[in-house]
Design a protein around this motif. Structure first.
Motif, mmCIF file in Angstrom:
data_model
loop_
_atom_site.group_PDB
_atom_site.id
_atom_site.type_symbol
_atom_site.label_atom_id
_atom_site.label_comp_id
_atom_site.label_asym_id
_atom_site.label_seq_id
_atom_site.Cartn_x
_atom_site.Cartn_y
_atom_site.Cartn_z
ATOM 1 N N GLN A 69 -4.020 9.868 18.381
ATOM 2 C CA GLN A 69 -4.712 9.629 17.119
ATOM 3 C C GLN A 69 -3.815 8.786 16.208
ATOM 4 O O GLN A 69 -2.621 9.072 16.063
ATOM 5 N N THR A 70 -4.418 7.786 15.616
ATOM 6 C CA THR A 70 -3.644 6.886 14.751
ATOM 7 C C THR A 70 -4.314 6.720 13.389
ATOM 8 O O THR A 70 -5.521 6.941 13.247
ATOM 9 N N GLU A 71 -3.525 6.324 12.431
ATOM 10 C CA GLU A 71 -4.053 5.941 11.134
ATOM 11 C C GLU A 71 -3.163 4.838 10.574
ATOM 12 O O GLU A 71 -1.983 4.724 10.913
ATOM 13 N N VAL A 72 -3.767 4.027 9.717
ATOM 14 C CA VAL A 72 -3.033 2.901 9.134
ATOM 15 C C VAL A 72 -3.051 3.026 7.622
ATOM 16 O O VAL A 72 -4.114 3.191 7.007
ATOM 17 N N LEU A 73 -1.854 2.951 7.045
ATOM 18 C CA LEU A 73 -1.720 2.970 5.586
ATOM 19 C C LEU A 73 -1.272 1.580 5.131
ATOM 20 O O LEU A 73 -0.366 0.989 5.723
ATOM 21 N N ILE A 74 -1.934 1.075 4.097
ATOM 22 C CA ILE A 74 -1.563 -0.230 3.557
ATOM 23 C C ILE A 74 -0.975 -0.018 2.173
ATOM 24 O O ILE A 74 -1.624 0.527 1.273
ATOM 25 N N THR A 75 0.258 -0.431 2.012
ATOM 26 C CA THR A 75 0.941 -0.289 0.721
ATOM 27 C C THR A 75 1.433 -1.649 0.257
ATOM 28 O O THR A 75 1.533 -2.596 1.032
ATOM 29 N N ARG A 76 1.738 -1.747 -1.023
ATOM 30 C CA ARG A 76 2.263 -2.984 -1.591
ATOM 31 C C ARG A 76 3.781 -2.914 -1.622
ATOM 32 O O ARG A 76 4.367 -1.964 -2.114
ATOM 33 N N SER A 77 4.409 -3.926 -1.012
ATOM 34 C CA SER A 77 5.869 -3.947 -0.962
ATOM 35 C C SER A 77 6.458 -4.053 -2.362
ATOM 36 O O SER A 77 5.880 -4.668 -3.258
ATOM 37 N N ARG A 78 7.596 -3.428 -2.567
ATOM 38 C CA ARG A 78 8.276 -3.489 -3.859
ATOM 39 C C ARG A 78 9.132 -4.738 -4.009
ATOM 40 O O ARG A 78 9.731 -4.958 -5.049
ATOM 41 N N ARG A 79 9.197 -5.534 -2.963
ATOM 42 C CA ARG A 79 9.974 -6.759 -3.037
ATOM 43 C C ARG A 79 9.327 -7.772 -3.971
ATOM 44 O O ARG A 79 8.192 -7.600 -4.408
ATOM 45 N N LEU A 80 10.054 -8.861 -4.212
ATOM 46 C CA LEU A 80 9.600 -9.860 -5.180
ATOM 47 C C LEU A 80 8.229 -10.426 -4.833
ATOM 48 O O LEU A 80 7.363 -10.575 -5.688
ATOM 49 N N LYS A 81 8.000 -10.739 -3.543
ATOM 50 C CA LYS A 81 6.728 -11.345 -3.141
ATOM 51 C C LYS A 81 5.580 -10.341 -3.122
ATOM 52 O O LYS A 81 4.416 -10.727 -3.118
ATOM 53 N N LYS A 82 5.924 -9.053 -3.091
ATOM 54 C CA LYS A 82 4.929 -7.984 -3.118
ATOM 55 C C LYS A 82 3.855 -8.137 -2.041
ATOM 56 O O LYS A 82 2.656 -8.068 -2.296
ATOM 57 N N ASN A 83 4.310 -8.369 -0.792
ATOM 58 C CA ASN A 83 3.375 -8.475 0.328
ATOM 59 C C ASN A 83 2.851 -7.100 0.714
ATOM 60 O O ASN A 83 3.483 -6.078 0.422
ATOM 61 N N ASN A 84 1.715 -7.098 1.380
ATOM 62 C CA ASN A 84 1.192 -5.836 1.907
ATOM 63 C C ASN A 84 2.081 -5.350 3.041
ATOM 64 O O ASN A 84 2.607 -6.144 3.829
ATOM 65 N N ARG A 85 2.261 -4.043 3.124
ATOM 66 C CA ARG A 85 2.998 -3.450 4.243
ATOM 67 C C ARG A 85 2.038 -2.525 4.984
ATOM 68 O O ARG A 85 1.381 -1.680 4.381
ATOM 69 N N TYR A 86 1.964 -2.721 6.298
ATOM 70 C CA TYR A 86 1.037 -1.962 7.130
ATOM 71 C C TYR A 86 1.835 -0.896 7.893
ATOM 72 O O TYR A 86 2.744 -1.226 8.657
ATOM 73 N N GLN A 87 1.482 0.353 7.672
ATOM 74 C CA GLN A 87 2.185 1.457 8.312
ATOM 75 C C GLN A 87 1.267 2.119 9.332
ATOM 76 O O GLN A 87 0.248 2.700 8.979
ATOM 77 N N VAL A 88 1.631 1.936 10.589
ATOM 78 C CA VAL A 88 0.865 2.535 11.683
ATOM 79 C C VAL A 88 1.449 3.913 11.976
ATOM 80 O O VAL A 88 2.619 4.036 12.336
ATOM 81 N N GLN A 89 0.637 4.933 11.789
ATOM 82 C CA GLN A 89 1.092 6.308 11.997
ATOM 83 C C GLN A 89 0.388 6.877 13.233
ATOM 84 O O GLN A 89 -0.846 6.857 13.327
#
Length: 310
Positions: A69-89
């Motif tokens: 079983q998997t889930e994906v969380l999308i968060t906003r990076s705290r870096r300057l460019k603020k890219n999306n970060r995809y976390q596959v759990q």
């Protein structure tokens, strides 16, 4: 978009076609960028990336090969460019334990004896997974550099040995807590991209390499011709100065006929090369002209002209 991102997007779009190869790729990906999550007696997996295509790739490899079983969380990076970060759990379960056992992901002895890497094709996918998880490559029009960065020295050594199986002479260095496997020449990087299946990127790099080599060759030829031209002009100027010095000390008509002819010829064509003087001399060879010019220089020195310092 960086060239590294272009290469990874190309690789992430490749269709999985062989179970063993897919698992070898997944193994390297998780070794490079995955993390183990413990929840009681059950184990989960966490994978994080800013590349959406890579996140989809990891999900695809997991779901195609294991009942997890998997889930994906999308968060906003705290870096300057603020890219999306995809976390596959991968949610902890007994199925995950089975997957990790088959992949031998918990082994600390390296993957060279892992059955998943028994075939030539699987090793290609293993290198692909390593690049997807922690690789980068410079743009084709810049200096040649490709590297794979991991915090695991055993894994880095394994990557090098697998690369050596494809005649890739990779080197290893360390930076703080990381180990870096790298290639520094264009031919090896082109070969590596071909091995891992990044054929579009490989062609782009190869084309840029050909153009760069052509420019370098042209520059070498131009520099060589410029240097030779400089020598010709310098020699001709020296010869003219010698003849004029002789003329200031005596009448040129007093010279032997053979030297007088060459002296007048050089004064008439002060910028001509030795080969051009041969054309103007009407039958006199290059060695004969060169011999007479040296005689004139020796005469000028004997009359008091300073010798040229190198």
């Amino acid at each position: 978009m960086s060239f590294s991102m272009e290469v990874k997007n190309e690789l992430a779009r490749l269709e999985p076609h062989d179970v063993n190869c897919d698992k070898a790729e997944l193994l390297a990906l998780l070794r490079m960028s995955g993390a183990i999550v413990l929840r009681g007696m059950k184990i989960g997996i966490h994978f994080s990336t800013e590349n959406a295509a890579l996140a989809r790739r990891v999900l695809q490899l997991l779901k195609n090969n294991y009942q997890v079983q998997t889930e994906v969380l999308i968060t906003r990076s705290r870096r300057l460019k603020k890219n999306n970060r995809y976390q596959v759990q991968v949610i902890p379960s007994l199925q995950v334990n089975k997957a990790l056992t088959e992949l031998q992901l918990l082994s600390v002895e390296g993957d060279l004896k892992n059955p998943l890497l028994s075939s030539h094709a699987a090793r290609k996918n293993y290198l692909r997974g390593a690049f997807l998880g922690g690789g980068s490559v410079s743009r084709p029009n810049s200096d040649y550099h490709l590297e794979l960065v991991t915090g695991n020295e055993v894994f880095a050594q394994t990557i090098i040995k697998v690369m050596q199986g494809f005649s890739l002479k990779a080197k290893l260095t360390d930076r703080k807590n990381d180990y870096i496997v790298y290639l520094k020449d264009g031919e090896s990087i082109v070969k590596f991209l071909n091995v891992i299946g990044a054929h579009s990127a490989m062609m782009e790099l190869e084309n840029a390499r050909i153009i760069k080599d052509m420019r370098n060759n042209v520059n070498r030829v131009v520099n060589c011709e410029t240097a030779n031209l400089g020598k010709v002009v310098k020699a001709a100027l020296r010869q003219v100065n010698c003849i004029k010095f002789i003329e200031s000390k005596m009448n040129l008509s007093e010279l032997p006929e053979s030297l007088l002819f060459i002296a007048n010829l050089r004064l008439q064509y002060p910028e001509a090369s030795l080969n051009e003087l041969v054309d103007y001399a009407g039958g006199l060879g290059k060695s004969g002209i060169n011999h007479r010019l040296k005689k004139l220089q020796e005469l000028a020195i004997s009359l008091g002209m300073e010798e040229e310092k190198e």
